[in-house]
Design a protein around this motif. Sequence first.
Motif, short mmCIF file in Angstrom:
data_model
loop_
_atom_site.label_atom_id
_atom_site.label_comp_id
_atom_site.label_asym_id
_atom_site.label_seq_id
_atom_site.Cartn_x
_atom_site.Cartn_y
_atom_site.Cartn_z
N SER A 219 0.89 -1.17 0.00
CA SER A 219 0.03 -0.04 -0.07
C SER A 219 0.68 1.18 0.03
O SER A 219 0.20 2.51 -0.11
CB SER A 219 -0.86 0.02 1.25
OG SER A 219 0.01 0.04 2.46
N LEU A 220 2.06 1.06 0.13
CA LEU A 220 3.06 2.29 -0.03
C LEU A 220 3.12 2.84 -1.36
O LEU A 220 2.79 2.08 -2.40
CB LEU A 220 4.38 1.93 0.37
CG LEU A 220 4.81 1.46 1.78
CD1 LEU A 220 6.22 0.93 1.75
CD2 LEU A 220 4.88 2.71 2.71
N PRO A 221 3.29 4.29 -1.49
CA PRO A 221 3.16 4.93 -2.78
C PRO A 221 4.34 4.25 -3.91
O PRO A 221 5.42 3.47 -3.49
CB PRO A 221 3.69 6.38 -2.55
CG PRO A 221 3.42 6.53 -0.96
CD PRO A 221 3.48 5.24 -0.54
N ALA A 222 3.98 4.50 -5.18
CA ALA A 222 4.82 3.80 -6.11
C ALA A 222 6.16 4.12 -6.11
O ALA A 222 6.80 3.46 -6.50
CB ALA A 222 4.24 4.11 -7.42
N SER A 223 6.56 5.43 -5.46
CA SER A 223 7.73 5.73 -5.34
C SER A 223 8.87 4.84 -4.69
O SER A 223 9.94 4.89 -4.64
CB SER A 223 7.74 7.08 -4.81
OG SER A 223 7.43 7.21 -3.39
N TYR A 224 8.06 4.14 -3.72
CA TYR A 224 8.93 3.12 -2.98
C TYR A 224 9.42 2.06 -3.85
O TYR A 224 10.27 1.45 -3.39
CB TYR A 224 8.18 2.75 -1.86
CG TYR A 224 8.22 3.89 -0.66
CD1 TYR A 224 9.38 4.08 0.31
CD2 TYR A 224 7.12 4.75 -0.64
CE1 TYR A 224 9.28 4.94 1.43
CE2 TYR A 224 7.22 5.84 0.36
CZ TYR A 224 8.27 5.73 1.33
OH TYR A 224 8.23 6.71 2.39
N ASN A 225 9.00 1.82 -5.11
CA ASN A 225 9.50 0.65 -5.77
C ASN A 225 9.31 -0.75 -4.99
O ASN A 225 10.31 -1.40 -5.20
CB ASN A 225 10.75 0.74 -6.33
CG ASN A 225 10.88 2.13 -7.32
OD1 ASN A 225 9.86 2.23 -8.12
ND2 ASN A 225 11.82 3.20 -7.00
N VAL A 226 8.06 -1.00 -4.46
CA VAL A 226 8.25 -2.22 -3.65
C VAL A 226 8.18 -3.36 -4.76
O VAL A 226 7.20 -3.51 -5.72
CB VAL A 226 6.72 -2.35 -2.95
CG1 VAL A 226 6.77 -3.65 -2.24
CG2 VAL A 226 7.02 -1.11 -1.87
N SER A 227 8.79 -4.41 -4.47
CA SER A 227 8.73 -5.68 -5.72
C SER A 227 7.25 -6.22 -5.47
O SER A 227 6.79 -6.59 -4.35
CB SER A 227 9.99 -6.60 -5.39
OG SER A 227 9.85 -8.04 -5.98
#
Length: 316
Positions: A219-227
């Motif tokens: 649920s983190l913003p896309a800027s965190y680039n979560v795999s």
Amino acid sequence: MTKPKVISLFSGAGGMDLGFINAGFEVVWAIDFEPDACETYSKNIGDHIVCEDITQVKTENLPDCDIIIGGSPCQGFSNANRQTNFLDNPKNLMVREYIRVVKDKQPKVFVLENVPRLLTAGKGKFLNEIKEQLSNYHIEVKVLNAVDHGIAQKRRRAILIGSLIGEIKHPVAKKETMTIRDVLTNISDELPNQDEYRASRESTIEKMKLIKQGDNVHSLPASYNVSPNTHENVYRRLDLNEPSHTLAHAGKTVTIHPTEDRIISIREAARIQSFPDDFTFYGDLNSKYQQLANAVPPKMAEEIAKEIHKHIHNKN
């Protein structure tokens, strides 16, 4: 009626043993390989635990018992085919050790706790191998979910109940569901292990602030680039109105307190696992989180134990 006697294998901190004790059993001997878990066990349950390698134990030296319980580590799920037995996999050595002790001691009942995959590995081949090794026992097999047995946690475990004294059924599910609110309300800072939790870097805390109850790292913003391959239980914030997800090592998975921007404490993890408040965990912080991750919830073990106790009482 004298209390039925229990031998406990792979005892860990003692969650399963505590459940059986609460249901009217006497644990006469226990074993685990982890020193911190053995210290937790001995200081909370009793000094009948031995801290050593089970492969070095001679069964003729063990006390007589009515029941054998334990959750043997089990990791070898990928090597079995038509030519290869699961029990030949070195990763399943501890399952073989459990079987060895049961075969030698011949208790009236045994309880083997494990991951649900044990039942389906090789399209049931692994389970059939265990049944063949213990073929004189009537074995009831079921996957229980802790949330159905008075625990505020969705935790599925395979439970095998083997009996020489007739069929013993698994406990039935309860109707009510416990939530995080039920178990984390009114925790005093004075309780043992409540002030112990893994501290987080400021950057981690900033992530926590962005995650709502019930949400996780995705649920983190896309800027965190979560795999997209990151497990959904990573950076999961507990929801006050729901049970917990399966509690792993809360420090490593970053299991977040429902209303505070921090990882849950050892005491909070213990409450989610249904340990009483006077049960104190020992060892370093990492070990305490791991002991809780490995534990069988005492209340679920107690429900299983009550069914066995009732059956033994009726037989007598």
